[in-house]
Design a protein around this motif. Structure first.
Motif, PDB file in Angstrom:
ATOM      1  N   VAL A  93      51.266  55.292  41.743  1.00 38.94           N
ATOM      2  CA  VAL A  93      52.258  55.290  42.964  1.00 38.94           C
ATOM      3  C   VAL A  93      53.436  56.243  42.543  1.00 38.94           C
ATOM      4  N   GLY A  94      53.394  57.360  43.267  1.00 41.62           N
ATOM      5  CA  GLY A  94      54.817  58.211  43.107  1.00 41.62           C
ATOM      6  C   GLY A  94      55.837  57.961  44.146  1.00 41.62           C
ATOM      7  N   GLU A  95      56.823  58.735  44.346  1.00 41.11           N
ATOM      8  CA  GLU A  95      57.947  58.489  45.057  1.00 41.11           C
ATOM      9  C   GLU A  95      57.492  58.485  46.676  1.00 41.11           C
ATOM     10  N   GLY A  96      57.852  57.652  47.410  1.00 34.53           N
ATOM     11  CA  GLY A  96      57.369  57.764  48.814  1.00 34.53           C
ATOM     12  C   GLY A  96      55.958  57.431  48.889  1.00 34.53           C
ATOM     13  N   GLU A  97      55.342  56.681  48.225  1.00 31.84           N
ATOM     14  CA  GLU A  97      53.883  56.319  47.971  1.00 31.84           C
ATOM     15  C   GLU A  97      53.582  54.713  48.323  1.00 31.84           C
ATOM     16  N   SER A  98      52.559  54.220  48.518  1.00 30.80           N
ATOM     17  CA  SER A  98      52.151  53.164  48.291  1.00 30.80           C
ATOM     18  C   SER A  98      50.738  52.849  48.185  1.00 30.80           C
ATOM     19  N   VAL A  99      50.133  51.990  47.738  1.00 34.50           N
ATOM     20  CA  VAL A  99      48.525  51.758  47.382  1.00 34.50           C
ATOM     21  C   VAL A  99      48.272  50.411  48.063  1.00 34.50           C
ATOM     22  N   TYR A 100      47.386  50.050  48.813  1.00 36.10           N
ATOM     23  CA  TYR A 100      46.866  49.002  49.452  1.00 36.10           C
ATOM     24  C   TYR A 100      46.497  48.028  48.209  1.00 36.10           C
ATOM     25  N   ILE A 101      46.727  46.773  48.081  1.00 35.48           N
ATOM     26  CA  ILE A 101      46.463  45.985  46.729  1.00 35.48           C
ATOM     27  C   ILE A 101      46.054  44.494  47.242  1.00 35.48           C
ATOM     28  N   SER A 102      44.953  44.045  46.636  1.00 35.56           N
ATOM     29  CA  SER A 102      44.394  42.653  46.855  1.00 35.56           C
ATOM     30  C   SER A 102      44.907  41.636  45.863  1.00 35.56           C
ATOM     31  N   THR A 103      45.081  40.405  46.256  1.00 34.70           N
ATOM     32  CA  THR A 103      45.546  39.463  45.287  1.00 34.70           C
ATOM     33  C   THR A 103      44.924  39.534  44.005  1.00 34.70           C
ATOM     34  N   GLY A 104      45.231  39.299  42.710  1.00 34.99           N
ATOM     35  CA  GLY A 104      44.487  39.341  41.498  1.00 34.99           C
ATOM     36  C   GLY A 104      44.306  40.787  41.000  1.00 34.99           C
ATOM     37  N   ALA A 105      44.734  41.876  41.748  1.00 30.91           N
ATOM     38  CA  ALA A 105      44.362  43.164  41.477  1.00 30.91           C
ATOM     39  C   ALA A 105      45.399  43.585  40.199  1.00 30.91           C
ATOM     40  N   PRO A 106      45.133  44.610  39.394  1.00 30.39           N
ATOM     41  CA  PRO A 106      46.162  45.040  38.551  1.00 30.39           C
ATOM     42  C   PRO A 106      46.990  46.013  39.251  1.00 30.39           C
ATOM     43  N   LEU A 107      48.339  45.899  38.876  1.00 28.05           N
ATOM     44  CA  LEU A 107      49.260  46.841  39.639  1.00 28.05           C
ATOM     45  C   LEU A 107      49.097  48.493  39.123  1.00 28.05           C
ATOM     46  N   PRO A 108      49.188  49.057  40.513  1.00 22.90           N
ATOM     47  CA  PRO A 108      48.731  50.477  39.677  1.00 22.90           C
ATOM     48  C   PRO A 108      49.971  51.142  38.921  1.00 22.90           C
ATOM     49  N   LYS A 109      49.770  52.078  38.045  1.00 22.97           N
ATOM     50  CA  LYS A 109      51.305  52.698  37.478  1.00 22.97           C
ATOM     51  C   LYS A 109      52.012  53.345  38.574  1.00 22.97           C
ATOM     52  N   GLY A 110      53.234  53.431  38.360  1.00 23.23           N
ATOM     53  CA  GLY A 110      54.235  53.514  39.100  1.00 23.23           C
ATOM     54  C   GLY A 110      54.810  52.447  39.898  1.00 23.23           C
ATOM     55  N   ALA A 111      54.163  51.693  40.414  1.00 20.73           N
ATOM     56  CA  ALA A 111      54.503  50.575  41.169  1.00 20.73           C
ATOM     57  C   ALA A 111      55.182  49.384  40.419  1.00 20.73           C
ATOM     58  N   ASP A 112      56.069  48.636  40.916  1.00 22.55           N
ATOM     59  CA  ASP A 112      56.742  47.537  40.434  1.00 22.55           C
ATOM     60  C   ASP A 112      57.279  46.352  41.255  1.00 22.55           C
ATOM     61  N   ALA A 113      56.344  46.543  42.580  1.00 19.59           N
ATOM     62  CA  ALA A 113      56.284  45.413  43.425  1.00 19.59           C
ATOM     63  C   ALA A 113      55.320  45.376  44.463  1.00 19.59           C
ATOM     64  N   VAL A 114      54.959  44.169  44.889  1.00 14.91           N
ATOM     65  CA  VAL A 114      54.078  43.941  46.065  1.00 14.91           C
ATOM     66  C   VAL A 114      54.544  43.690  47.372  1.00 14.91           C
TER      67      VAL A 114
END
Lengths: 400, 400
Positions: A93-114
């Motif tokens: 996840v870069g600046e200005g980006e987001s990733v759809y994530i489902s419960t229990g999934a690992p947080l992708p690199k770059g991200a620090d919140a859901v």
């Protein structure tokens, strides 16, 4: 056979404590571990969760990208991918980006919140964020639940379903537990018959065989009831030899007669050694402790309540030692329901029933079956005491 | 599949109560009856003891022959025979006569008392009695301990070692008990792996399969863990069909994802009927109750604490019904350790640990494994309540 004299209970307990029995351990699969006792401390071999994990369905973001977000000035973030539970995300996840994530999934690199999906508006390939997220929001950090190296369960823990579940959580598939102590049980007496068999005149059904075997099982041991030995040297000798082959401990319960007791003592003496023959307690005067082929052999009194009291005093501590539960004696304090009398100069154990914190003495006499059925345990009346008063605080040793 | 809406807990419990499951019973040998639940009242088929029985070693006499006995004027009685435990005495004690008797032996005809041998002097073929005996002295009367026809144990009694011993005493060799309910357990989720298997990135070890199976066993049921179903229609369908063949009840625990839950609901709907899809409690919103081939199928939430709370609320009552222990709900009252807050409009169940009579709330969040490990049960915070105060008396429902 040397004639031994009646000894104080302390001496008998010293003999029991000095018996060279040591707990054995074994590895069992986790699915068979319920009810067993841990033979070693268990340290967590891993972090739980093993990765930073989304705790909600939503969008993984860099929290700092949202710090300025407000209803008036929402932030727009591009959705650059999705990650589901069980997947290893390759995306960052870069600046200005987001990733759809489902419960229990690992947080992708770059991200620090859901941010949970109810809290954003999805428009095409973007989400609109109207409130700041903070770092760690919607995330359970790696090891936050159970850090690697944490002491999970101590040696001596009896494994219930919560403990087996905890072991499962850290991926442990086999555990080292104490082996179940093996107790062979033999009833003796010419008047004793097994349930299901016809009762002739003068005969009664066996009680102690079932009581001792099932008390052992309830404590976590393995029991084998080998049957009834008659007042006949060869049959009793054969049963004792069969018993010591398999068992860690052999428990005989005596017939009513003194002849049977003497026979038991002389066979133990012939095959091994009689260590104790008679304890200065009531009930328990005829109790025998011996060793045959390195295995302790107990000859307990025939009356069910006497048998069970002596089992609890002498055999149960040995079972607890083998089960790795030493010191876990089951005693409770209670108030005596009414005054009881004893004979001075006799150390007496009296069965009691517990009604909340009140101990109700059972005074039917040790010959009654029902006295032991009604009792939860027993209290001690010391030698130099003639009576205990109503309301007196007593210590109740629970059976088994 | 019809979309069902979230219902109140009462409605879900009504559905559970209306499930057509009835307890089954089976006969087991007494030696396998420990821990089982009686399916019928047990009435004593016999008197215990079955005959008037000597409670001491001594001499059977007619008490009236000794009424005049004193130190100054002792009575002499002829010894006309002996009777030992296990024998049927053919001898009769006439006026002026006595019979040597050992403990446990049947009282011979004519006699109504036993004087213990320490209290008489034996001289040749006679005993010298210096103190009157009273009728019934040294004797336990036929049926004095347990009369024939007495209600011994009630239906629903869980058989411990004292109960099996009691049954043995009255010669009962087989008992009718409730059959152990069979519960098939399936875990679902793409991220779930069995302990002992390698953990890839993004995966976690299964907890609920072990927790539910062992909780069922602790309650007295039989459990089979059938494994982990992936997010794949055919594998889950096959497992459910395998489960309903063997089990009385099927318990699935959900993966973290909503997709998995929808899949479960649609398979149950295809194979049978979904009765409940969502309960208005926290945790428990995604819970599914359905029926496949006449067998109830529960889809419980994936988080261990949520799974176990819903198991306790919904599945445990059904298990108790099948075990014949209806109404034996395990609840205790305790005082709340500190104030807790809830969301108004949400009926919440909060895990607590019991420290004596104090309930300590566990506030780690339902996603934490350790919250369920530390908890002994849960308390309810009703919908219309926003907080519970420190010291407030709460009812704790124990897990399992």
């Amino acid at each position: 056979m040397a004639f031994l004299k009646v000894v104080p209970l302390e001496k008998a307990l010293d003999v029991v404590n000095a018996l060279p029995l040591k707990p054995k351990t074994e590895d069992v699969p986790l699915e068979e571990a319920l009810g067993r006792t841990l033979a070693e401390d268990v340290i967590s071999p891993m972090d739980v969760p093993p990765f930073d994990r989304a705790t909600v369905d939503g969008y993984a973001v860099r929290a700092e990208d949202t710090f300025m977000a407000s209803e008036a000035n929402p932030v727009r973030l591009r959705v650059v991918g999705e990650v589901h539970a069980g997947e290893a995300p390759s995306i960052t996840v870069g600046e200005g980006e987001s990733v759809y994530i489902s419960t229990g999934a690992p947080l992708p690199k770059g991200a620090d919140a859901v941010i949970q999906f109810e809290d954003v508006e999805r428009v095409g390939n973007e989400i609109i964020v109207a409130k700041p997220a903070y770092p760690g929001m919607g995330v359970m950090k790696k090891g936050a639940d159970i850090p690697k190296g944490k002491l999970l369960l101590k040696k001596g823990t009896v494994l219930g379903f919560k403990e087996t579940a905890l072991l499962s959580a850290v991926g442990i598939a086999r555990v080292r537990v104490f082996r179940r102590p093996r107790v062979a049980v033999i009833s003796t007496g010419n008047e004793i018959v097994l349930p299901g068999q016809p009762l002739n005149a003068g005969q009664i059904y066996d009680i102690n065989g079932r009581a001792v075997a099932d008390a052992v099982r309830e404590m976590g041991g393995e029991a084998r009831f080998l049957g009834i030995a008659r007042d006949d040297l060869e049959s009793l000798k054969a049963l004792i030899l069969e018993a010591v082959e398999w068992a860690d401990i052999v428990v005989l319960s005596g017939g009513a007669s003194g002849g049977m007791r003497d026979l038991t003592a002389s066979i133990i003496s012939e095959l091994g050694e009689v260590l104790i023959h008679g304890i200065a307690i009531q009930p328990g005067k005829p109790t025998i402790i011996g060793v045959v082929k390195g295995k302790p052999v107990f000859g307990l009194p025939g009356y069910p309540t006497s048998c069970l009291t002596n089992f609890t005093l002498l055999v149960a501590p040995l079972l607890r030692r083998l089960l790795g539960r030493e010191g876990q004696v089951r005693k409770v304090r209670a108030r005596l329901k009414h005054k009881v009398f004893s004979v001075k100069g006799r150390r007496q154990f009296l069965p009691v029933k517990l009604e909340r914190d009140v101990a109700v003495p059972i005074l039917k006499g040790s010959g009654a079956v029902t006295s032991f059925i009604d009792a939860d345990g027993f209290i001690e009346i010391p030698e130099n005491v003639e009576s205990l008063d109503e309301g007196e605080v007593v210590e109740v040793t629970l059976f088994g």
